[in-house]
Scaffold this motif. Structure first.
Motif, short mmCIF file in Angstrom:
data_model
loop_
_atom_site.label_atom_id
_atom_site.label_comp_id
_atom_site.label_asym_id
_atom_site.label_seq_id
_atom_site.Cartn_x
_atom_site.Cartn_y
_atom_site.Cartn_z
N ILE A 20 0.85 -1.18 0.00
CA ILE A 20 0.00 0.00 0.00
C ILE A 20 0.89 1.24 0.00
O ILE A 20 1.85 1.31 0.76
N HIS A 21 0.57 2.20 -0.85
CA HIS A 21 1.32 3.45 -0.96
C HIS A 21 0.48 4.60 -0.42
O HIS A 21 -0.75 4.57 -0.52
N ALA A 22 1.13 5.60 0.12
CA ALA A 22 0.42 6.76 0.67
C ALA A 22 1.27 8.01 0.53
O ALA A 22 2.47 7.94 0.24
N THR A 23 0.64 9.15 0.78
CA THR A 23 1.33 10.45 0.74
C THR A 23 1.12 11.15 2.07
O THR A 23 0.04 11.08 2.65
N LYS A 24 2.16 11.82 2.53
CA LYS A 24 2.12 12.59 3.77
C LYS A 24 2.38 14.04 3.43
O LYS A 24 3.34 14.37 2.73
N ILE A 25 1.50 14.95 3.93
CA ILE A 25 1.69 16.39 3.74
C ILE A 25 1.84 17.01 5.12
O ILE A 25 1.01 16.79 6.00
N LEU A 26 2.90 17.77 5.31
CA LEU A 26 3.14 18.47 6.57
C LEU A 26 3.33 19.94 6.25
O LEU A 26 4.19 20.31 5.46
N ILE A 54 7.85 7.38 7.95
CA ILE A 54 8.49 8.39 7.11
C ILE A 54 9.14 9.44 7.99
O ILE A 54 8.60 9.81 9.03
N LEU A 55 10.31 9.87 7.60
CA LEU A 55 11.04 10.94 8.27
C LEU A 55 11.04 12.12 7.30
O LEU A 55 11.49 11.99 6.16
N MET A 56 10.50 13.26 7.75
CA MET A 56 10.38 14.38 6.82
C MET A 56 10.35 15.72 7.54
O MET A 56 10.09 15.79 8.74
N GLN A 57 10.64 16.76 6.76
CA GLN A 57 10.42 18.13 7.19
C GLN A 57 9.13 18.59 6.54
O GLN A 57 8.40 17.78 5.98
N GLN A 58 8.85 19.86 6.61
CA GLN A 58 7.65 20.40 5.97
C GLN A 58 7.64 20.07 4.49
O GLN A 58 8.67 20.06 3.83
N GLY A 59 6.47 19.78 3.95
CA GLY A 59 6.35 19.48 2.53
C GLY A 59 5.49 18.26 2.28
O GLY A 59 4.66 17.89 3.10
N THR A 60 5.72 17.63 1.14
CA THR A 60 4.95 16.45 0.72
C THR A 60 5.91 15.32 0.40
O THR A 60 6.88 15.52 -0.34
N GLU A 61 5.63 14.15 0.94
CA GLU A 61 6.46 12.97 0.70
C GLU A 61 5.57 11.76 0.47
O GLU A 61 4.51 11.64 1.09
N SER A 62 6.00 10.85 -0.38
CA SER A 62 5.31 9.58 -0.59
C SER A 62 6.06 8.48 0.15
O SER A 62 7.27 8.57 0.33
N PHE A 63 5.33 7.46 0.57
CA PHE A 63 5.96 6.33 1.25
C PHE A 63 5.14 5.08 1.00
O PHE A 63 4.01 5.14 0.51
N ASN A 88 3.01 19.31 19.18
CA ASN A 88 2.91 20.54 18.40
C ASN A 88 2.43 20.30 16.96
O ASN A 88 2.59 21.15 16.09
N ILE A 89 1.82 19.15 16.72
CA ILE A 89 1.30 18.80 15.40
C ILE A 89 -0.19 18.48 15.52
O ILE A 89 -0.61 17.74 16.41
N VAL A 90 -0.99 19.01 14.61
CA VAL A 90 -2.40 18.62 14.51
C VAL A 90 -2.44 17.47 13.50
O VAL A 90 -2.10 17.66 12.33
N TYR A 91 -2.82 16.30 13.98
CA TYR A 91 -2.79 15.09 13.15
C TYR A 91 -4.07 14.90 12.36
O TYR A 91 -5.15 15.25 12.80
N ASP A 92 -3.91 14.30 11.21
CA ASP A 92 -5.02 13.88 10.37
C ASP A 92 -5.56 12.58 10.99
O ASP A 92 -4.84 11.61 11.12
N THR A 93 -6.81 12.58 11.39
CA THR A 93 -7.40 11.40 12.04
C THR A 93 -8.18 10.52 11.06
O THR A 93 -8.96 9.66 11.49
N SER A 94 -7.95 10.71 9.79
CA SER A 94 -8.65 9.92 8.77
C SER A 94 -8.39 8.43 8.95
O SER A 94 -7.30 8.02 9.34
N PHE A 130 -2.42 11.71 4.07
CA PHE A 130 -2.54 12.21 5.44
C PHE A 130 -1.96 13.61 5.47
O PHE A 130 -0.82 13.82 5.07
N GLU A 131 -2.76 14.59 5.95
CA GLU A 131 -2.31 15.99 6.03
C GLU A 131 -2.24 16.43 7.47
O GLU A 131 -3.24 16.39 8.18
N ASN A 132 -1.05 16.84 7.88
CA ASN A 132 -0.84 17.36 9.23
C ASN A 132 -0.35 18.80 9.16
O ASN A 132 0.24 19.22 8.16
N ALA A 133 -0.54 19.53 10.26
CA ALA A 133 -0.07 20.91 10.31
C ALA A 133 0.50 21.21 11.69
O ALA A 133 0.03 20.66 12.70
N GLY A 134 1.50 22.07 11.71
CA GLY A 134 2.06 22.52 12.98
C GLY A 134 1.13 23.49 13.65
O GLY A 134 0.31 24.14 13.01
N ILE A 135 1.25 23.57 14.96
CA ILE A 135 0.42 24.50 15.73
C ILE A 135 1.17 25.80 15.93
O ILE A 135 2.33 25.82 16.25
#
Length: 135
Positions: A20-26, A54-63, A88-94, A130-135
């Motif tokens: 299964i493949h997914a994308t993470k947006i921070l 996945i280990l990432m900074q702000q942006g979009t990554e696939s994993f 300090n992160i608002v998580y996507d609860t999808s 999955f889309e997350n954002a910093g607080i």
């Protein structure tokens, strides 16, 4: 390679392999530090069958999640969720549902994925994001 018997006395048939493949947006993260995010795939009974990281900074990554081996033809349903960890992160609860139809290949030597459907909130979607954002 993993082999298994379909029925006693018949040919051995290779299992299907599902990845299964997914994308993470921070977004909206003020620091330049890296964040590690973890994800879980569970079967219909709630048992963990694969995980993703996945280990990432702000942006979009696939994993990709670890491989799931399917040894019998049929229809399978999995749920995909993100673990929460940083304050300090608002998580996507999808909660995504992945429905997979598995059957024999034409030569009847291997199981293969015939169809994969992704759903979010009961609606069919093209991908897992999955889309997350910093607080």
């Amino acid at each position: 390679m993993a082999w298994f018997k379909c029925l006693r006395g018949q040919k051995k048939i290779l299992p299907a392999e599902l990845v299964i493949h997914a994308t993470k947006i921070l977004s909206n993260v003020s620091s330049v530090r890296e964040f590690d995010f973890t994800f879980l795939v569970a079967d219909q009974t709630g048992k963990k069958v694969a995980d993703g990281w996945i280990l990432m900074q702000q942006g979009t990554e696939s994993f990709s999640f670890s491989k799931i081996e399917i040894k019998e033809a049929g229809t399978y349903s999995y749920t995909v969720t993100e673990d929460q960890g940083y304050e300090n992160i608002v998580y996507d609860t999808s909660v995504y549902q992945v429905i997979v139809a598995v059957g024999l290949n034409t030569a009847k030597t291997k199981l293969e994925i015939k169809q994969t459907t992704y759903k979010k909130d009961g609606r069919v979607v093209d991908e897992i994001v999955f889309e997350n954002a910093g607080i």
